[in-house]
Design a protein around this motif. Structure first.
Motif, PDB file in Angstrom:
ATOM      1  N   GLU A 100       0.879  -1.140   0.023  1.00  0.00           N
ATOM      2  CA  GLU A 100       0.059   0.044   0.044  1.00  0.00           C
ATOM      3  C   GLU A 100       0.796   1.283   0.014  1.00  0.00           C
ATOM      4  O   GLU A 100       1.681   1.555   1.128  1.00  0.00           O
ATOM      5  N   MET A 110     -21.484   5.285   2.015  1.00  0.00           N
ATOM      6  CA  MET A 110     -23.012   4.877   1.419  1.00  0.00           C
ATOM      7  C   MET A 110     -22.808   3.707   0.782  1.00  0.00           C
ATOM      8  O   MET A 110     -21.958   3.607  -0.224  1.00  0.00           O
ATOM      9  N   PHE A 141     -18.911   1.111  -4.259  1.00  0.00           N
ATOM     10  CA  PHE A 141     -18.123   0.303  -3.496  1.00  0.00           C
ATOM     11  C   PHE A 141     -18.841  -1.054  -3.118  1.00  0.00           C
ATOM     12  O   PHE A 141     -18.054  -1.944  -3.192  1.00  0.00           O
TER      13      PHE A 141
END
Ligand code: FAD
Length: 497
Positions: A35, A116, A478
Protein backbone atom coordinates in the motif's frame (compact mmCIF):
# COMPACT_ATOMS: atom_id res chain seq x y z
CA UNK A 1 12.26 -7.74 2.43
CA UNK A 2 13.99 -7.43 -0.91
CA UNK A 3 14.54 -10.73 -2.68
CA UNK A 4 11.61 -12.39 -0.95
CA UNK A 5 9.23 -14.77 -2.67
CA UNK A 6 5.48 -14.58 -1.97
CA UNK A 7 2.65 -16.79 -3.27
CA UNK A 8 0.24 -13.86 -3.70
CA UNK A 9 0.98 -10.14 -3.83
CA UNK A 10 -1.88 -7.65 -3.71
CA UNK A 11 -1.27 -4.10 -4.94
CA UNK A 12 -3.48 -1.76 -2.90
CA UNK A 13 -5.65 -2.18 0.19
CA UNK A 14 -9.03 -0.82 -0.93
CA UNK A 15 -12.18 -2.88 -1.46
CA UNK A 16 -10.92 -5.20 -4.20
CA UNK A 17 -7.59 -5.81 -2.51
CA UNK A 18 -9.11 -6.48 0.90
CA UNK A 19 -11.58 -9.02 -0.45
CA UNK A 20 -8.81 -10.80 -2.37
CA UNK A 21 -6.51 -10.88 0.67
CA UNK A 22 -9.16 -12.24 3.04
CA UNK A 23 -10.45 -14.97 0.75
CA UNK A 24 -6.98 -16.09 -0.36
CA UNK A 25 -5.82 -16.24 3.27
CA UNK A 26 -8.90 -18.25 4.25
CA UNK A 27 -8.02 -20.66 1.42
CA UNK A 28 -4.58 -21.15 3.00
CA UNK A 29 -2.54 -18.83 0.78
CA UNK A 30 0.01 -16.43 2.29
CA UNK A 31 -0.67 -12.90 1.05
CA UNK A 32 1.45 -9.79 0.97
CA UNK A 33 -0.41 -6.48 0.56
CA UNK A 34 1.50 -3.45 -0.70
CA UNK A 35 0.00 0.00 0.00
CA UNK A 36 1.47 3.35 -1.06
CA UNK A 37 -0.38 5.28 1.67
CA UNK A 38 0.09 5.22 5.43
CA UNK A 39 -1.23 2.70 7.95
CA UNK A 40 -3.47 5.24 9.75
CA UNK A 41 -3.21 3.42 13.06
CA UNK A 42 -1.34 6.00 15.16
CA UNK A 43 -2.79 9.17 16.71
CA UNK A 44 -1.24 12.53 15.90
CA UNK A 45 -0.24 15.17 18.47
CA UNK A 46 -3.93 16.05 18.98
CA UNK A 47 -4.63 12.47 20.09
CA UNK A 48 -6.62 11.66 16.95
CA UNK A 49 -5.66 9.56 13.97
CA UNK A 50 -7.60 11.65 11.46
CA UNK A 51 -8.05 15.40 11.19
CA UNK A 52 -11.40 17.16 10.91
CA UNK A 53 -12.92 18.37 7.64
CA UNK A 54 -13.19 21.90 9.02
CA UNK A 55 -9.55 22.11 10.14
CA UNK A 56 -7.38 20.29 7.61
CA UNK A 57 -3.70 19.84 8.46
CA UNK A 58 -0.86 17.89 6.86
CA UNK A 59 -2.80 14.64 7.39
CA UNK A 60 -5.54 15.76 5.00
CA UNK A 61 -3.93 15.61 1.54
CA UNK A 62 -1.61 13.39 -0.40
CA UNK A 63 1.64 15.29 -1.10
CA UNK A 64 0.19 18.79 -1.52
CA UNK A 65 1.22 22.14 -0.06
CA UNK A 66 -2.32 23.50 -0.28
CA UNK A 67 -5.65 21.83 0.39
CA UNK A 68 -7.89 21.16 -2.61
CA UNK A 69 -11.36 20.86 -1.09
CA UNK A 70 -14.02 19.43 -3.42
CA UNK A 71 -16.31 22.26 -2.31
CA UNK A 72 -13.71 24.92 -2.74
CA UNK A 73 -15.71 28.09 -2.20
CA UNK A 74 -18.09 29.32 0.45
CA UNK A 75 -20.17 32.46 0.04
CA UNK A 76 -17.98 33.12 -2.99
CA UNK A 77 -14.71 32.97 -1.03
CA UNK A 78 -12.04 30.33 -1.64
CA UNK A 79 -11.55 28.16 1.44
CA UNK A 80 -8.35 26.29 0.59
CA UNK A 81 -5.37 26.82 2.87
CA UNK A 82 -1.66 26.04 3.01
CA UNK A 83 -0.55 22.78 4.59
CA UNK A 84 2.78 21.02 4.81
CA UNK A 85 3.54 18.34 2.26
CA UNK A 86 2.86 14.89 3.69
CA UNK A 87 1.54 11.50 2.68
CA UNK A 88 -1.96 12.53 3.78
CA UNK A 89 -5.17 10.63 3.34
CA UNK A 90 -7.00 12.24 0.40
CA UNK A 91 -5.46 12.40 -3.04
CA UNK A 92 -6.87 15.07 -5.34
CA UNK A 93 -5.22 13.70 -8.49
CA UNK A 94 -5.35 16.16 -11.35
CA UNK A 95 -5.75 15.11 -14.96
CA UNK A 96 -6.29 17.57 -17.79
CA UNK A 97 -10.09 17.78 -17.56
CA UNK A 98 -10.91 16.33 -14.14
CA UNK A 99 -9.72 16.03 -10.56
CA UNK A 100 -10.11 12.46 -9.30
CA UNK A 101 -10.42 12.15 -5.51
CA UNK A 102 -9.10 8.93 -3.96
CA UNK A 103 -8.22 7.57 -0.54
CA UNK A 104 -4.56 6.84 0.30
CA UNK A 105 -3.69 4.43 3.07
CA UNK A 106 -4.53 1.01 4.44
CA UNK A 107 -8.23 0.80 3.63
CA UNK A 108 -8.08 2.82 0.37
CA UNK A 109 -11.26 4.76 -0.39
CA UNK A 110 -12.99 3.38 2.71
CA UNK A 111 -10.89 5.81 4.79
CA UNK A 112 -12.32 8.95 3.18
CA UNK A 113 -15.67 8.04 1.68
CA UNK A 114 -19.20 8.67 2.92
CA UNK A 115 -19.75 4.98 3.55
CA UNK A 116 -22.90 4.99 1.40
CA UNK A 117 -23.31 1.34 0.62
CA UNK A 118 -25.79 1.01 -2.19
CA UNK A 119 -26.72 -2.12 -4.12
CA UNK A 120 -27.92 -1.09 -7.58
CA UNK A 121 -31.47 -1.87 -8.59
CA UNK A 122 -31.50 -5.22 -10.28
CA UNK A 123 -33.14 -3.82 -13.41
CA UNK A 124 -30.07 -1.60 -13.90
CA UNK A 125 -27.47 -4.36 -13.45
CA UNK A 126 -27.36 -5.44 -17.11
CA UNK A 127 -26.02 -2.02 -18.07
CA UNK A 128 -23.44 -2.02 -15.24
CA UNK A 129 -21.75 -5.39 -15.81
CA UNK A 130 -23.24 -6.87 -18.98
CA UNK A 131 -21.16 -10.08 -18.92
CA UNK A 132 -21.97 -11.06 -15.33
CA UNK A 133 -24.87 -13.33 -14.37
CA UNK A 134 -27.23 -11.16 -12.27
CA UNK A 135 -28.75 -14.16 -10.47
CA UNK A 136 -25.46 -15.11 -8.82
CA UNK A 137 -24.72 -11.48 -7.95
CA UNK A 138 -28.07 -10.80 -6.30
CA UNK A 139 -28.40 -14.24 -4.67
CA UNK A 140 -24.83 -14.71 -3.43
CA UNK A 141 -22.28 -11.93 -3.92
CA UNK A 142 -24.19 -8.74 -3.12
CA UNK A 143 -25.47 -10.31 0.14
CA UNK A 144 -21.92 -11.52 0.93
CA UNK A 145 -20.49 -8.05 0.29
CA UNK A 146 -23.16 -6.33 2.39
CA UNK A 147 -22.48 -8.71 5.27
CA UNK A 148 -18.70 -8.36 5.02
CA UNK A 149 -18.91 -4.56 4.92
CA UNK A 150 -21.37 -4.27 7.81
CA UNK A 151 -24.03 -2.33 5.88
CA UNK A 152 -27.03 -0.90 7.75
CA UNK A 153 -29.76 1.72 7.34
CA UNK A 154 -30.79 4.64 9.53
CA UNK A 155 -33.70 3.99 11.93
CA UNK A 156 -36.56 5.84 10.17
CA UNK A 157 -38.16 6.97 13.44
CA UNK A 158 -34.89 8.45 14.68
CA UNK A 159 -34.33 10.03 11.25
CA UNK A 160 -37.66 11.81 11.63
CA UNK A 161 -36.78 13.34 14.98
CA UNK A 162 -33.03 14.03 15.14
CA UNK A 163 -31.63 17.53 14.57
CA UNK A 164 -28.68 16.19 12.59
CA UNK A 165 -30.87 15.03 9.68
CA UNK A 166 -33.00 18.13 9.32
CA UNK A 167 -31.10 18.81 6.09
CA UNK A 168 -32.10 15.40 4.77
CA UNK A 169 -35.72 15.87 5.81
CA UNK A 170 -35.81 19.16 3.89
CA UNK A 171 -34.33 17.23 0.97
CA UNK A 172 -37.06 14.61 1.29
CA UNK A 173 -39.85 17.17 1.52
CA UNK A 174 -38.69 19.01 -1.58
CA UNK A 175 -38.20 15.78 -3.54
CA UNK A 176 -41.61 14.45 -2.66
CA UNK A 177 -43.41 17.71 -3.35
CA UNK A 178 -42.00 17.53 -6.89
CA UNK A 179 -43.09 13.91 -7.27
CA UNK A 180 -39.67 12.23 -6.95
CA UNK A 181 -39.20 9.10 -4.82
CA UNK A 182 -36.93 9.72 -1.78
CA UNK A 183 -35.08 6.57 -0.73
CA UNK A 184 -33.03 5.79 2.37
CA UNK A 185 -29.42 5.06 1.43
CA UNK A 186 -27.70 2.33 3.49
CA UNK A 187 -24.29 3.09 5.01
CA UNK A 188 -21.47 1.31 6.82
CA UNK A 189 -21.53 3.91 9.60
CA UNK A 190 -22.45 2.41 12.98
CA UNK A 191 -25.96 3.85 13.34
CA UNK A 192 -26.17 3.04 17.06
CA UNK A 193 -22.97 4.97 17.60
CA UNK A 194 -24.46 7.96 15.76
CA UNK A 195 -27.52 7.87 18.03
CA UNK A 196 -25.17 7.98 21.02
CA UNK A 197 -23.31 10.91 19.45
CA UNK A 198 -26.61 12.76 19.21
CA UNK A 199 -27.40 11.85 22.83
CA UNK A 200 -24.01 13.20 23.90
CA UNK A 201 -22.81 9.95 25.47
CA UNK A 202 -19.84 9.20 23.17
CA UNK A 203 -17.16 11.20 21.35
CA UNK A 204 -18.59 12.74 18.21
CA UNK A 205 -17.42 11.75 14.74
CA UNK A 206 -20.20 12.06 12.10
CA UNK A 207 -21.75 14.78 14.24
CA UNK A 208 -18.42 16.58 14.50
CA UNK A 209 -18.17 16.85 10.72
CA UNK A 210 -15.57 14.11 10.30
CA UNK A 211 -15.60 12.47 6.87
CA UNK A 212 -13.37 13.58 4.01
CA UNK A 213 -10.10 13.24 5.93
CA UNK A 214 -11.18 10.18 7.92
CA UNK A 215 -13.62 9.26 10.69
CA UNK A 216 -12.10 8.65 14.12
CA UNK A 217 -15.01 6.63 15.54
CA UNK A 218 -18.28 5.45 13.99
CA UNK A 219 -17.42 4.54 10.41
CA UNK A 220 -16.69 0.90 9.66
CA UNK A 221 -13.86 1.39 7.21
CA UNK A 222 -12.14 -1.68 5.74
CA UNK A 223 -9.63 -1.46 8.59
CA UNK A 224 -12.46 -2.60 10.89
CA UNK A 225 -14.03 -5.20 8.57
CA UNK A 226 -12.31 -7.09 5.76
CA UNK A 227 -8.75 -6.07 6.66
CA UNK A 228 -9.20 -6.87 10.36
CA UNK A 229 -10.51 -10.31 9.40
CA UNK A 230 -7.72 -10.83 6.89
CA UNK A 231 -4.89 -10.00 9.29
CA UNK A 232 -6.53 -12.15 12.00
CA UNK A 233 -5.91 -15.21 9.80
CA UNK A 234 -2.17 -14.76 10.43
CA UNK A 235 -1.51 -15.20 6.70
CA UNK A 236 -1.67 -11.56 5.60
CA UNK A 237 1.07 -8.97 5.95
CA UNK A 238 0.70 -5.33 4.90
CA UNK A 239 3.47 -2.93 3.89
CA UNK A 240 2.28 0.70 4.07
CA UNK A 241 4.28 3.50 2.40
CA UNK A 242 5.34 1.04 -0.29
CA UNK A 243 4.47 1.77 -3.90
CA UNK A 244 4.54 -0.82 -6.69
CA UNK A 245 6.31 0.61 -9.73
CA UNK A 246 6.77 -2.44 -11.95
CA UNK A 247 5.53 -5.97 -12.57
CA UNK A 248 7.18 -8.20 -15.19
CA UNK A 249 7.47 -11.95 -15.86
CA UNK A 250 10.29 -13.53 -13.81
CA UNK A 251 12.74 -15.84 -15.55
CA UNK A 252 11.98 -18.77 -13.24
CA UNK A 253 8.20 -18.32 -13.45
CA UNK A 254 5.91 -15.95 -11.59
CA UNK A 255 6.44 -12.21 -11.61
CA UNK A 256 9.11 -9.79 -10.49
CA UNK A 257 7.58 -6.88 -8.61
CA UNK A 258 9.55 -3.70 -8.03
CA UNK A 259 8.46 -1.67 -5.01
CA UNK A 260 9.60 1.79 -3.87
CA UNK A 261 9.52 2.36 -0.13
CA UNK A 262 8.70 6.04 0.47
CA UNK A 263 8.92 8.40 3.44
CA UNK A 264 6.18 10.79 4.56
CA UNK A 265 7.55 13.45 2.20
CA UNK A 266 6.91 11.08 -0.68
CA UNK A 267 10.60 10.46 -1.43
CA UNK A 268 11.85 6.98 -2.26
CA UNK A 269 14.13 5.70 0.46
CA UNK A 270 14.66 2.11 -0.74
CA UNK A 271 13.75 0.09 -3.81
CA UNK A 272 12.87 -3.56 -3.22
CA UNK A 273 12.36 -6.45 -5.60
CA UNK A 274 10.21 -9.44 -4.75
CA UNK A 275 8.93 -12.41 -6.71
CA UNK A 276 5.28 -13.39 -6.62
CA UNK A 277 3.49 -16.39 -8.10
CA UNK A 278 0.35 -14.31 -8.51
CA UNK A 279 -0.20 -10.58 -8.55
CA UNK A 280 -3.56 -8.90 -7.92
CA UNK A 281 -3.93 -5.35 -9.24
CA UNK A 282 -6.14 -3.60 -6.69
CA UNK A 283 -4.69 -0.10 -6.87
CA UNK A 284 -8.10 1.40 -7.74
CA UNK A 285 -9.43 2.34 -11.17
CA UNK A 286 -6.80 5.04 -11.67
CA UNK A 287 -3.91 3.27 -9.93
CA UNK A 288 -4.41 -0.04 -11.72
CA UNK A 289 -4.98 1.63 -15.10
CA UNK A 290 -1.88 3.78 -14.75
CA UNK A 291 0.28 0.78 -13.86
CA UNK A 292 -1.04 -1.43 -16.68
CA UNK A 293 -0.81 1.28 -19.36
CA UNK A 294 2.74 2.10 -18.31
CA UNK A 295 3.84 -1.56 -18.10
CA UNK A 296 2.42 -2.32 -21.55
CA UNK A 297 3.97 0.77 -23.16
CA UNK A 298 7.39 0.34 -21.57
CA UNK A 299 7.73 -3.32 -22.55
CA UNK A 300 7.34 -4.87 -19.08
CA UNK A 301 4.00 -6.49 -19.99
CA UNK A 302 3.92 -6.01 -23.77
CA UNK A 303 1.28 -8.67 -24.42
CA UNK A 304 -1.49 -6.91 -22.52
CA UNK A 305 -4.26 -6.28 -25.02
CA UNK A 306 -5.38 -2.96 -26.47
CA UNK A 307 -8.36 -2.69 -24.11
CA UNK A 308 -5.99 -1.77 -21.28
CA UNK A 309 -6.59 1.88 -20.30
CA UNK A 310 -9.99 2.07 -21.99
CA UNK A 311 -13.57 2.40 -20.80
CA UNK A 312 -12.97 4.88 -17.97
CA UNK A 313 -15.92 6.83 -16.57
CA UNK A 314 -16.67 9.20 -13.68
CA UNK A 315 -19.92 7.46 -12.59
CA UNK A 316 -21.62 10.60 -13.91
CA UNK A 317 -20.73 12.59 -10.77
CA UNK A 318 -21.86 16.20 -10.60
CA UNK A 319 -22.57 18.43 -7.58
CA UNK A 320 -24.85 21.38 -6.96
CA UNK A 321 -26.48 23.35 -4.17
CA UNK A 322 -29.89 24.99 -3.85
CA UNK A 323 -30.71 28.10 -1.85
CA UNK A 324 -33.70 27.47 0.39
CA UNK A 325 -36.20 29.98 1.71
CA UNK A 326 -35.74 31.35 5.21
CA UNK A 327 -38.52 29.02 6.46
CA UNK A 328 -36.57 25.95 5.31
CA UNK A 329 -33.41 25.94 7.44
CA UNK A 330 -31.23 22.85 6.92
CA UNK A 331 -29.73 22.97 10.42
CA UNK A 332 -26.44 24.04 11.95
CA UNK A 333 -25.80 20.48 13.15
CA UNK A 334 -25.53 18.11 10.17
CA UNK A 335 -24.43 14.49 10.24
CA UNK A 336 -21.55 14.12 7.79
CA UNK A 337 -23.01 10.76 6.76
CA UNK A 338 -25.66 11.12 4.05
CA UNK A 339 -28.62 8.78 4.41
CA UNK A 340 -31.06 9.59 1.64
CA UNK A 341 -31.32 10.06 -2.09
CA UNK A 342 -33.66 11.17 -4.84
CA UNK A 343 -34.21 8.51 -7.49
CA UNK A 344 -34.93 9.76 -10.99
CA UNK A 345 -32.71 7.20 -12.76
CA UNK A 346 -35.34 5.63 -14.99
CA UNK A 347 -36.96 8.87 -16.16
CA UNK A 348 -34.04 11.33 -16.05
CA UNK A 349 -30.80 9.36 -15.68
CA UNK A 350 -29.97 10.80 -12.26
CA UNK A 351 -29.73 9.54 -8.67
CA UNK A 352 -29.01 12.40 -6.28
CA UNK A 353 -27.64 11.98 -2.76
CA UNK A 354 -28.91 14.57 -0.31
CA UNK A 355 -25.51 15.56 1.04
CA UNK A 356 -24.54 17.49 4.17
CA UNK A 357 -22.81 20.87 4.37
CA UNK A 358 -21.42 20.37 7.86
CA UNK A 359 -20.15 23.91 8.37
CA UNK A 360 -21.48 24.29 11.92
CA UNK A 361 -23.65 27.25 10.93
CA UNK A 362 -27.06 27.60 9.32
CA UNK A 363 -26.60 27.99 5.57
CA UNK A 364 -30.17 27.54 4.26
CA UNK A 365 -28.53 25.43 1.56
CA UNK A 366 -29.42 22.02 0.21
CA UNK A 367 -26.44 20.25 -1.27
CA UNK A 368 -26.46 17.26 -3.62
CA UNK A 369 -24.05 14.80 -5.21
CA UNK A 370 -25.71 13.35 -8.31
CA UNK A 371 -24.75 10.10 -9.96
CA UNK A 372 -25.88 10.22 -13.58
CA UNK A 373 -25.98 8.07 -16.70
CA UNK A 374 -23.37 10.25 -18.43
CA UNK A 375 -22.33 8.11 -21.43
CA UNK A 376 -18.89 9.70 -21.95
CA UNK A 377 -15.85 7.46 -21.50
CA UNK A 378 -12.18 8.39 -21.45
CA UNK A 379 -8.92 6.56 -22.06
CA UNK A 380 -5.56 6.44 -20.29
CA UNK A 381 -2.42 6.61 -22.44
CA UNK A 382 1.33 6.61 -21.89
CA UNK A 383 3.08 9.92 -22.47
CA UNK A 384 6.73 9.13 -23.24
CA UNK A 385 7.68 12.83 -23.08
CA UNK A 386 6.63 13.22 -19.45
CA UNK A 387 6.98 9.59 -18.40
CA UNK A 388 3.46 9.75 -17.04
CA UNK A 389 0.03 8.36 -17.86
CA UNK A 390 -2.53 10.87 -19.19
CA UNK A 391 -6.32 10.69 -19.19
CA UNK A 392 -8.15 12.34 -22.10
CA UNK A 393 -11.31 13.39 -20.19
CA UNK A 394 -12.60 16.90 -20.98
CA UNK A 395 -14.58 19.05 -18.57
CA UNK A 396 -17.25 19.65 -21.24
CA UNK A 397 -17.98 15.91 -21.13
CA UNK A 398 -19.87 16.61 -17.87
CA UNK A 399 -22.64 18.41 -19.80
CA UNK A 400 -24.85 15.27 -20.12
CA UNK A 401 -24.49 14.78 -16.34
CA UNK A 402 -25.57 18.37 -15.69
CA UNK A 403 -28.55 17.95 -18.02
CA UNK A 404 -29.59 14.77 -16.17
CA UNK A 405 -29.20 16.34 -12.73
CA UNK A 406 -31.31 19.27 -13.93
CA UNK A 407 -34.22 16.88 -14.53
CA UNK A 408 -34.43 16.78 -10.73
CA UNK A 409 -33.33 20.22 -9.54
CA UNK A 410 -34.90 22.46 -12.18
CA UNK A 411 -38.21 20.88 -11.26
CA UNK A 412 -37.67 21.24 -7.51
CA UNK A 413 -36.55 24.86 -7.90
CA UNK A 414 -39.58 25.69 -9.98
CA UNK A 415 -41.95 23.96 -7.53
CA UNK A 416 -40.35 25.58 -4.45
CA UNK A 417 -39.67 28.97 -6.02
CA UNK A 418 -35.95 28.59 -5.20
CA UNK A 419 -32.69 28.99 -7.10
CA UNK A 420 -29.32 27.25 -7.42
CA UNK A 421 -26.47 28.33 -5.13
CA UNK A 422 -23.75 30.00 -7.17
CA UNK A 423 -21.15 30.42 -4.40
CA UNK A 424 -19.98 26.85 -3.67
CA UNK A 425 -17.68 26.06 -6.60
CA UNK A 426 -16.43 29.51 -7.57
CA UNK A 427 -17.77 32.98 -8.11
CA UNK A 428 -21.12 32.57 -9.81
CA UNK A 429 -20.69 28.90 -10.66
CA UNK A 430 -23.60 26.50 -10.20
CA UNK A 431 -22.23 23.09 -11.09
CA UNK A 432 -19.40 21.17 -9.47
CA UNK A 433 -18.33 19.62 -12.78
CA UNK A 434 -14.57 19.51 -12.26
CA UNK A 435 -14.28 16.32 -10.22
CA UNK A 436 -15.26 12.75 -9.50
CA UNK A 437 -15.30 10.67 -6.33
CA UNK A 438 -16.14 7.52 -8.29
CA UNK A 439 -13.48 6.62 -10.87
CA UNK A 440 -14.39 3.36 -12.62
CA UNK A 441 -12.92 1.36 -15.49
CA UNK A 442 -9.62 1.29 -17.37
CA UNK A 443 -9.24 -2.53 -17.32
CA UNK A 444 -12.79 -3.58 -18.09
CA UNK A 445 -14.08 -7.06 -17.24
CA UNK A 446 -14.40 -9.21 -20.33
CA UNK A 447 -12.25 -6.80 -22.37
CA UNK A 448 -8.82 -6.16 -20.81
CA UNK A 449 -9.42 -9.26 -18.69
CA UNK A 450 -11.47 -12.41 -19.04
CA UNK A 451 -14.86 -12.61 -17.34
CA UNK A 452 -13.20 -13.11 -13.90
CA UNK A 453 -10.46 -10.48 -13.97
CA UNK A 454 -7.62 -12.60 -15.35
CA UNK A 455 -5.41 -10.33 -17.44
CA UNK A 456 -5.29 -11.57 -21.00
CA UNK A 457 -1.81 -12.81 -21.97
CA UNK A 458 -0.41 -13.21 -18.44
CA UNK A 459 -1.46 -16.23 -16.35
CA UNK A 460 -1.29 -15.31 -12.65
CA UNK A 461 -2.01 -11.60 -13.14
CA UNK A 462 -5.44 -10.38 -12.08
CA UNK A 463 -7.40 -7.13 -11.84
CA UNK A 464 -9.78 -7.09 -8.86
CA UNK A 465 -10.88 -3.49 -8.23
CA UNK A 466 -12.97 -0.66 -9.68
CA UNK A 467 -10.92 -0.76 -12.90
CA UNK A 468 -13.04 -3.75 -13.96
CA UNK A 469 -16.30 -1.79 -14.04
CA UNK A 470 -17.03 0.04 -17.31
CA UNK A 471 -17.53 3.56 -15.99
CA UNK A 472 -20.88 3.56 -14.17
CA UNK A 473 -22.75 1.69 -11.45
CA UNK A 474 -25.99 3.82 -11.34
CA UNK A 475 -25.40 4.32 -7.58
CA UNK A 476 -22.33 4.71 -5.34
CA UNK A 477 -19.85 2.06 -6.42
CA UNK A 478 -18.10 0.31 -3.52
CA UNK A 479 -20.70 -2.39 -2.82
CA UNK A 480 -20.55 -3.42 -6.48
CA UNK A 481 -16.73 -3.37 -6.46
CA UNK A 482 -16.78 -5.56 -3.33
CA UNK A 483 -19.42 -7.99 -4.66
CA UNK A 484 -17.63 -8.40 -7.99
CA UNK A 485 -14.35 -9.06 -6.15
CA UNK A 486 -16.12 -11.70 -4.03
CA UNK A 487 -17.41 -13.37 -7.20
CA UNK A 488 -14.09 -13.29 -9.03
CA UNK A 489 -11.87 -14.42 -6.17
CA UNK A 490 -14.15 -17.39 -5.48
CA UNK A 491 -13.72 -18.53 -9.09
CA UNK A 492 -9.97 -17.87 -9.07
CA UNK A 493 -9.45 -19.83 -5.83
CA UNK A 494 -11.53 -22.73 -7.14
CA UNK A 495 -9.85 -23.02 -10.54
CA UNK A 496 -6.41 -21.37 -10.55
CA UNK A 497 -4.77 -22.34 -7.26
P1 FAD B 1 -9.39 2.00 -3.71
O1 FAD B 1 -10.33 1.93 -2.58
O2 FAD B 1 -9.13 3.34 -4.34
O3 FAD B 1 -8.01 1.38 -3.22
C1 FAD B 1 -6.84 1.41 -3.98
C2 FAD B 1 -5.63 1.46 -3.04
O4 FAD B 1 -4.45 1.20 -3.80
C3 FAD B 1 -5.44 2.82 -2.38
O5 FAD B 1 -5.29 2.64 -0.99
C4 FAD B 1 -4.15 3.35 -3.02
O6 FAD B 1 -3.40 4.17 -2.15
C5 FAD B 1 -3.43 2.08 -3.38
N1 FAD B 1 -2.48 2.20 -4.50
C6 FAD B 1 -2.67 2.85 -5.67
N2 FAD B 1 -1.60 2.70 -6.48
C7 FAD B 1 -0.71 1.95 -5.79
C8 FAD B 1 0.60 1.46 -6.09
N3 FAD B 1 1.19 1.69 -7.28
N4 FAD B 1 1.26 0.73 -5.14
C9 FAD B 1 0.65 0.48 -3.93
N5 FAD B 1 -0.58 0.91 -3.61
C10 FAD B 1 -1.25 1.64 -4.53
N6 FAD B 1 -18.27 5.02 -2.84
C11 FAD B 1 -19.42 4.53 -2.33
O7 FAD B 1 -19.86 3.45 -2.72
N7 FAD B 1 -20.11 5.23 -1.37
C12 FAD B 1 -19.69 6.44 -0.90
O8 FAD B 1 -20.30 7.03 -0.01
C13 FAD B 1 -18.50 6.99 -1.46
N8 FAD B 1 -18.05 8.22 -1.08
C14 FAD B 1 -16.84 8.66 -1.54
C15 FAD B 1 -16.33 9.87 -1.07
C16 FAD B 1 -15.06 10.29 -1.45
C17 FAD B 1 -14.53 11.59 -0.95
C18 FAD B 1 -14.28 9.48 -2.31
C19 FAD B 1 -12.90 9.89 -2.72
C20 FAD B 1 -14.79 8.28 -2.80
C21 FAD B 1 -16.06 7.87 -2.43
N9 FAD B 1 -16.58 6.66 -2.89
C22 FAD B 1 -17.79 6.21 -2.41
C23 FAD B 1 -15.87 5.84 -3.88
C24 FAD B 1 -15.19 4.60 -3.27
O9 FAD B 1 -14.43 4.97 -2.14
C25 FAD B 1 -14.31 3.94 -4.35
O10 FAD B 1 -15.16 3.57 -5.43
C26 FAD B 1 -13.58 2.71 -3.84
O11 FAD B 1 -12.75 3.03 -2.76
C27 FAD B 1 -12.77 2.06 -4.94
O12 FAD B 1 -12.32 0.80 -4.47
P2 FAD B 1 -11.08 0.07 -5.14
O13 FAD B 1 -10.89 -1.22 -4.44
O14 FAD B 1 -11.29 0.06 -6.61
O15 FAD B 1 -9.82 1.03 -4.90
Amino acid sequence: ASGAHVPALVIGTGYGGSVAALRLAQAGVDVHMVEMGMAWDTPGSDGKIFCNTLSPDNRSYWLRTRTKAPLNYFLGFPIDRDISRYTGILDAEEFSGITVYQGRGVGGGSLVNGGMAVTPKRENFGAILPTVNPDEMYDIYYPRANAGLGVGTVDPAWFDSTDCYQYARVGRKHAQRSGFPFVFVPDVYDWDYMKQEAAGTVTKSALAGEILYGNNYGKKSLQKTYIAQATATGRVTISPLHKVVSVAPASGGGYTVVIDQINTSGETTTTKTVTADRVFFAAGSVGTSKLLVKLKATGMLPNLNNEVGKGWGDNGNVMCGRANHIWDPTGSLQSSIPCGGIDNWAAGGAFAEVAPLPTGIETFASFYLSITKNPNRAEFSWNPATGKVDLNWQQSWKQPAIDMAKTIFDKINSKEGTIYRTDLFGVYKIWGDHLTYHPLGGAVLGKATDNYGRLVGYPGLYVIDGALIPGNTSVNPFVTITALAERNIEKIIATDL
